[in-house]
Write a protein that holds these residues in place. Sequence first.
Motif, PDB file in Angstrom:
ATOM      1  N   MET A   1      11.000  55.365 -45.373  1.00 28.15           N
ATOM      2  CA  MET A   1      12.412  55.748 -45.435  1.00 28.15           C
ATOM      3  C   MET A   1      12.508  57.201 -45.865  1.00 28.15           C
ATOM      4  O   MET A   1      11.876  57.619 -46.837  1.00 28.15           O
ATOM      5  CB  MET A   1      13.167  54.863 -46.431  1.00 28.15           C
ATOM      6  N   HIS A   2      13.298  57.983 -45.131  1.00 35.57           N
ATOM      7  CA  HIS A   2      13.393  59.417 -45.385  1.00 35.57           C
ATOM      8  C   HIS A   2      14.716  59.731 -46.064  1.00 35.57           C
ATOM      9  O   HIS A   2      15.788  59.509 -45.512  1.00 35.57           O
ATOM     10  CB  HIS A   2      13.268  60.202 -44.075  1.00 35.57           C
TER      11      HIS A   2
ATOM     12  N   GLY B   1       0.227  62.420 -50.010  1.00 36.31           N
ATOM     13  CA  GLY B   1      -0.488  63.455 -50.737  1.00 36.31           C
ATOM     14  C   GLY B   1      -1.148  64.537 -49.917  1.00 36.31           C
ATOM     15  O   GLY B   1      -1.608  65.528 -50.473  1.00 36.31           O
ATOM     16  N   GLY B   2      -1.241  64.376 -48.586  1.00 31.65           N
ATOM     17  CA  GLY B   2      -1.972  65.344 -47.779  1.00 31.65           C
ATOM     18  C   GLY B   2      -1.157  66.581 -47.438  1.00 31.65           C
ATOM     19  O   GLY B   2       0.007  66.730 -47.818  1.00 31.65           O
TER      20      GLY B   2
ATOM     21  N   PRO C   1      -4.799  60.606 -39.652  1.00 31.89           N
ATOM     22  CA  PRO C   1      -3.345  60.687 -39.464  1.00 31.89           C
ATOM     23  C   PRO C   1      -2.594  60.174 -40.690  1.00 31.89           C
ATOM     24  O   PRO C   1      -3.017  59.230 -41.355  1.00 31.89           O
ATOM     25  CB  PRO C   1      -3.110  59.809 -38.242  1.00 31.89           C
ATOM     26  N   CYS C   2      -1.457  60.802 -40.976  1.00 31.80           N
ATOM     27  CA  CYS C   2      -0.700  60.501 -42.188  1.00 31.80           C
ATOM     28  C   CYS C   2       0.143  59.239 -42.009  1.00 31.80           C
ATOM     29  O   CYS C   2       0.744  59.036 -40.946  1.00 31.80           O
ATOM     30  CB  CYS C   2       0.201  61.679 -42.530  1.00 31.80           C
ATOM     31  N   PRO C   3       0.247  58.397 -43.022  1.00 30.22           N
ATOM     32  CA  PRO C   3       1.097  57.205 -42.934  1.00 30.22           C
ATOM     33  C   PRO C   3       2.577  57.512 -42.750  1.00 30.22           C
ATOM     34  O   PRO C   3       3.344  56.622 -42.388  1.00 30.22           O
ATOM     35  CB  PRO C   3       0.855  56.498 -44.274  1.00 30.22           C
TER      36      PRO C   3
ATOM     37  N   GLY D   1       3.937  59.079 -40.465  1.00 30.49           N
ATOM     38  CA  GLY D   1       4.294  59.008 -39.057  1.00 30.49           C
ATOM     39  C   GLY D   1       4.372  60.344 -38.357  1.00 30.49           C
ATOM     40  O   GLY D   1       4.512  60.392 -37.129  1.00 30.49           O
ATOM     41  N   ARG D   2       4.270  61.444 -39.096  1.00 28.97           N
ATOM     42  CA  ARG D   2       4.265  62.752 -38.435  1.00 28.97           C
ATOM     43  C   ARG D   2       2.963  62.914 -37.656  1.00 28.97           C
ATOM     44  O   ARG D   2       1.896  62.544 -38.126  1.00 28.97           O
ATOM     45  CB  ARG D   2       4.416  63.866 -39.470  1.00 28.97           C
ATOM     46  N   GLY D   3       3.080  63.535 -36.482  1.00 25.82           N
ATOM     47  CA  GLY D   3       1.898  63.735 -35.648  1.00 25.82           C
ATOM     48  C   GLY D   3       1.118  64.979 -35.994  1.00 25.82           C
ATOM     49  O   GLY D   3       0.068  65.239 -35.389  1.00 25.82           O
ATOM     50  N   LEU D   4       1.584  65.773 -36.947  1.00 24.07           N
ATOM     51  CA  LEU D   4       0.894  66.999 -37.343  1.00 24.07           C
ATOM     52  C   LEU D   4      -0.428  66.660 -38.020  1.00 24.07           C
ATOM     53  O   LEU D   4      -0.494  65.729 -38.827  1.00 24.07           O
ATOM     54  CB  LEU D   4       1.777  67.806 -38.294  1.00 24.07           C
ATOM     55  N   PRO D   5      -1.507  67.394 -37.702  1.00 25.80           N
ATOM     56  CA  PRO D   5      -2.808  67.118 -38.321  1.00 25.80           C
ATOM     57  C   PRO D   5      -2.734  67.210 -39.848  1.00 25.80           C
ATOM     58  O   PRO D   5      -1.826  67.821 -40.416  1.00 25.80           O
ATOM     59  CB  PRO D   5      -3.718  68.199 -37.742  1.00 25.80           C
ATOM     60  N   VAL D   6      -3.732  66.618 -40.504  1.00 30.82           N
ATOM     61  CA  VAL D   6      -3.733  66.512 -41.962  1.00 30.82           C
ATOM     62  C   VAL D   6      -4.986  67.148 -42.545  1.00 30.82           C
ATOM     63  O   VAL D   6      -6.097  66.952 -42.033  1.00 30.82           O
ATOM     64  CB  VAL D   6      -3.656  65.034 -42.393  1.00 30.82           C
TER      65      VAL D   6
END
Length: 471
Positions: A1-2, A296-297, A351-353, A355-360
């Motif tokens: 939830m954002h 945290g990433g 990949p970050c939980p 849901g963003r597709g940006l690398p971590v």
Amino acid sequence: MHRPAPPLDVVSAMPGIAWPALPAASGAALLAILFQLEQTQWWPGERIETAQRRQLAQLVSHAAATVPFYRDRLPRDWPAAEDGAAWEAVWRSVPILRRHEIQAADESDAMLADQLPAGHGEYREIFTSGSTGRPIRAVRSQLWELVWSAFTLRDHLWHRRDVTGTLAVIRESGAGKAAWPQGDAQQGWGFSSAGLFETGRLVSLNVTTPVDQQLEWLQRQDADYLLSHPSILARLAAASQEAGIRLPRLRQAIGIAEMLRPEARAAIEAAWSVPVIDVYSTREAGYLALQCPDHGGYHVQSEGLRLEVVAEDGTPCGPGETGRVLVTPLHNLAMPLIRYDIGDAAELGAPCPCGRGLPVLTRILGRRQNMLRLPGGGRRWPLLSSGDLGALQRAVPPLRQYRIVQKALDHLHLVLAIARPMTAEEATAAQGWAQAKFGTGFRITVESHRELPRSAAGKSEDFICEVPDGG
């Protein structure tokens, strides 16, 4: 939830129009980028990579045609951006750009584009801080500065900052800043939001100001947000705890320019009861990664640059692997930096939980040249655990800060900031701590100060290797 961010009030540049606001042309362009960034962060990784390759095609075509340095350095034929495997194979054939190459080309302006495409504006010159000991000149376009502003605002939005509050900044010294014993103040948070959003006060102070005066100034400003180097944040947090000083309005501490150690983050958050938000950026390449607002990433800012984490042989690293960081800013056509080795090491994440597709990136380890050189050969990261730090604190109870300098393959020099003169027993205990931590093969020397000296840019590193390659 954002959770929604605090509202941003756009400033209208159109006479007779207050709401909905109509910004000036530069503000409208910035809003257009922000609108896209809100969408692209949720794209799947494959779609982000394909879009990135399309922009890289524009960059390499421009560089090959207009930048003398790249005319014989770049492949002439590139596959379509949609053919990921073939395109990546060609990309990896591009030589890695080293800092010394930029410095050598600077004498003849060989890295500058002969011309910019229409709409990219003027050339803007800046200099890096030289944290590697070798500062470089970088030239960027006005359009690149617009993109920089968009990522600044993304960071505010991600971390739900109320930009109508007061932002306090303690940063590097510079021309005129040394004459600011009481700091400086202005309305608005700087050029990234100027003329677009209604923002609060920006108050700033020279990084060379003694910590007791920094704390007094910070208490007087009663700021909502504090931005500075992690080492300064940690020192201020400790000083405020020692003095029993509270900062009731403070909502976030923002770390820049240095590596944020986990123990420093924990100490700052414990002292002030606010989150610490870290930013990974460089002056020449812009925003590299921003801390995820939900986990945290660090999310690589792939809409603004290509960031690679590669092993020593140049092959791409996978999740959980550590390698050197190569960056290629996508939109600076004034002085393209293509596969630029910035000297850092980082750990790639899964990949970050969120849901963003940006690398971590899971960890940013700092400058590779500051790895510990071992007397018998090889290198390793000189990371200190909370247990290590606790043992050093017990050895030298009045300890405030520390720095370890490797002077030679067999010589480590401890520089300690302590509240009073160090006793002979404490110096001996510090030497014993270092030999227990790093091994008896090192000769250990110790010196103490009330405050650790900083670089010209105000940075403070806790481990510095002065042993040259081959030394």
